[in-house]
Motif scaffolding. Structure first.
Motif, mmCIF file in Angstrom:
data_model
loop_
_atom_site.group_PDB
_atom_site.id
_atom_site.type_symbol
_atom_site.label_atom_id
_atom_site.label_comp_id
_atom_site.label_asym_id
_atom_site.label_seq_id
_atom_site.Cartn_x
_atom_site.Cartn_y
_atom_site.Cartn_z
ATOM 1 N N ALA A 222 8.987 -81.452 95.677
ATOM 2 C CA ALA A 222 9.135 -80.981 94.304
ATOM 3 C C ALA A 222 8.033 -79.976 93.958
ATOM 4 N N PHE A 223 6.804 -80.285 94.339
ATOM 5 C CA PHE A 223 5.696 -79.382 94.041
ATOM 6 C C PHE A 223 5.871 -78.058 94.771
ATOM 7 N N LEU A 356 14.577 -77.482 87.426
ATOM 8 C CA LEU A 356 13.539 -77.714 86.424
ATOM 9 C C LEU A 356 12.523 -76.584 86.353
ATOM 10 N N VAL A 357 12.708 -75.518 87.146
ATOM 11 C CA VAL A 357 11.760 -74.405 87.118
ATOM 12 C C VAL A 357 11.690 -73.820 85.713
ATOM 13 N N TRP A 362 4.916 -79.351 82.866
ATOM 14 C CA TRP A 362 5.173 -80.770 82.629
ATOM 15 C C TRP A 362 6.504 -81.270 83.194
ATOM 16 N N PRO A 363 7.610 -80.475 83.245
ATOM 17 C CA PRO A 363 8.830 -81.030 83.861
ATOM 18 C C PRO A 363 8.630 -81.399 85.332
ATOM 19 N N LEU A 364 7.913 -80.570 86.070
ATOM 20 C CA LEU A 364 7.620 -80.881 87.471
ATOM 21 C C LEU A 364 6.741 -82.120 87.571
ATOM 22 N N THR A 369 6.022 -88.005 88.767
ATOM 23 C CA THR A 369 5.646 -89.339 88.294
ATOM 24 C C THR A 369 6.800 -90.325 88.453
ATOM 25 N N LEU A 370 8.010 -89.900 88.154
ATOM 26 C CA LEU A 370 9.172 -90.776 88.312
ATOM 27 C C LEU A 370 9.392 -91.138 89.780
#
Length: 402
Positions: A222-223, A356-357, A362-364, A369-370
């Motif tokens: 994701a990152f 989510l880009v 914060w969305p990333l 976190t999830l």
């Protein structure tokens, strides 16, 4: 000596496969400009690569079990090299994504055969120790690849990134062709591939560790999918600055992989996994808080991520070892299936991250976190040692890892 040679070859091939994931990241904005498309569409190249890695993994595992490790590894290296060499020729986003998919297919076979060759030589805690060397190869590719990509882009353009990677892949294939690998073990009454995969999927001792490793791996995916556009967008980083970020990330992953290599025989796999999950969750949560309340400070975005990377470097080799030791079927099948699960999860997570880009971090951070919370819930069920397990871990075998 044969075990050391196998370990060296597998580390080199994994290094090649993982370079395809990280080496082009600093060039994403330039690739988008040359292809006359939006940068968010180029970010789908990560998802295409991961889909290519995920889909054929079970096929590669079955093929490696039937015809041998070496011919399958050579075929995978060939596909990977051709995908890299052809990619700079494309002039559309569609051709870019299609060739990224082809790269992923080749990387899939490389990854499966590397792990299977390790599984052929080691088991128990020694398997986790050997797999930690693959993690070290992964992190070197993560850091050096990102930095090397930024240098190649600055000097020769983004096309040179893939041309260099393709040439190096062909060289690696020549080296592999000169190495003699052990013959396939004789397995009488062997069931069909799909019957073997089904049996493995029915065992929770395999599934739970595989899920923990896949969710932690998803944080990194994701990152890597979104961070280049965030840091080179709202934070106004240059490609070289983003390339330099690979060094602290690499240091974090390297230290974790070395910790597994050094302490797993004494600490035990489950305890190391618990520590790793806690670090991934703490880093991701801190990244989320920092992105919400310190939006102008890039350090509050990338530094907590380094702690998550350290945690994942503890998790990954342990999760592979526990999953494969918990599988009821020996051979290439468990390694291929665990790789398939990880890459399929990574492909889905990479696709979500592409959606989510945005101009905010914060969305990333929320997605990371999830994912970490999911890993924690899975790890809770496997944190306690089995009654017959000693504090040091699982079954030893006579061959060590040096």
């Amino acid at each position: 000596m044969k075990s050391r040679t196998t370990l060296l070859i597998t580390c080199c091939t994994v290094f090649m496969a993982q370079l395809g994931m990280s080496i082009y990241l600093p060039a994403m904005p330039e690739i988008a400009r040359d292809l006359s498309t939006d940068a968010s569409q180029v970010s789908w190249g990560m998802a295409a690569y991961l889909i290519g890695m995920a889909l054929p993994m079970l096929f590669w595992g079955s093929l490696g079990e039937r015809i041998g490790r070496k011919p399958v590894l050579l075929a995978a290296l060939g596909i990977y090299a051709l995908g890299n060499i052809a990619l700079p020729v494309g002039t559309t986003i569609e051709s870019f994504l299609a060739l990224r998919l082809a790269q992923g297919i080749g990387a899939s076979g490389i990854s499966v055969m590397a792990r299977v060759l390790i599984r052929d030589s080691f088991s128990g805690n020694l398997l986790a120790k050997a797999l930690s060397w693959l993690s070290i190869s992964f992190v070197i590719a993560l850091g050096i690849g990102q930095y090397l990509g930024s240098l190649l882009q600055a000097a020769f353009g983004w096309q040179a990134i893939f041309q260099v990677l393709g040439g190096a892949s062909l060289l690696m294939a020549w080296v592999v062709s000169r190495i003699a690998f052990p013959a396939l073990p004789d397995r009488a009454h062997q069931h069909s591939s799909w019957h073997s995969y089904t049996r493995i999927l029915c065992h929770r001792a395999f599934l739970l560790p595989a899920f923990v490793g896949g969710l932690g791996y998803g944080v990194i995916i994701a990152f890597n999918t979104s961070a280049p556009l965030i840091l080179q967008g709202p934070f106004n980083w240059s490609a070289i600055e983003y390339g330099l970020l690979g060094w602290p990330i690499s240091a974090a992953y390297f230290l974790g992989a070395v910790a597994v290599n050094k302490f797993v025989l004494h600490t035990g796999q489950r305890r190391l996994m618990s520590w790793g999950v806690a670090l991934v969750l703490a880093g991701s949560a801190t990244m989320l808080v920092g992105s919400l309340f310190g939006t102008s400070l890039a350090v509050l975005f990338w530094l907590p991520y380094c702690f998550s990377v350290f945690g994942q470097s503890l998790i990954y080799p342990v999760s592979l070892s526990l999953a494969n030791d918990g599988a009821p079927v020996s051979g290439a099948y468990a390694m291929a299936l665990s790789g398939f699960i990880h890459q399929l999860m990574a492909a889905v997570i990479g696709g979500i991250a592409s959606l989510l880009v945005s101009q905010q971090a914060w969305p990333l951070a929320l997605l990371c976190t999830l994912l970490a919370l999911g890993a924690m819930f899975c790890a809770l069920y496997i944190a306690q040692p089995r009654p017959n397990e000693r504090s040091g871990g699982d079954r030893p075998i006579s061959r060590g890892v040096s």
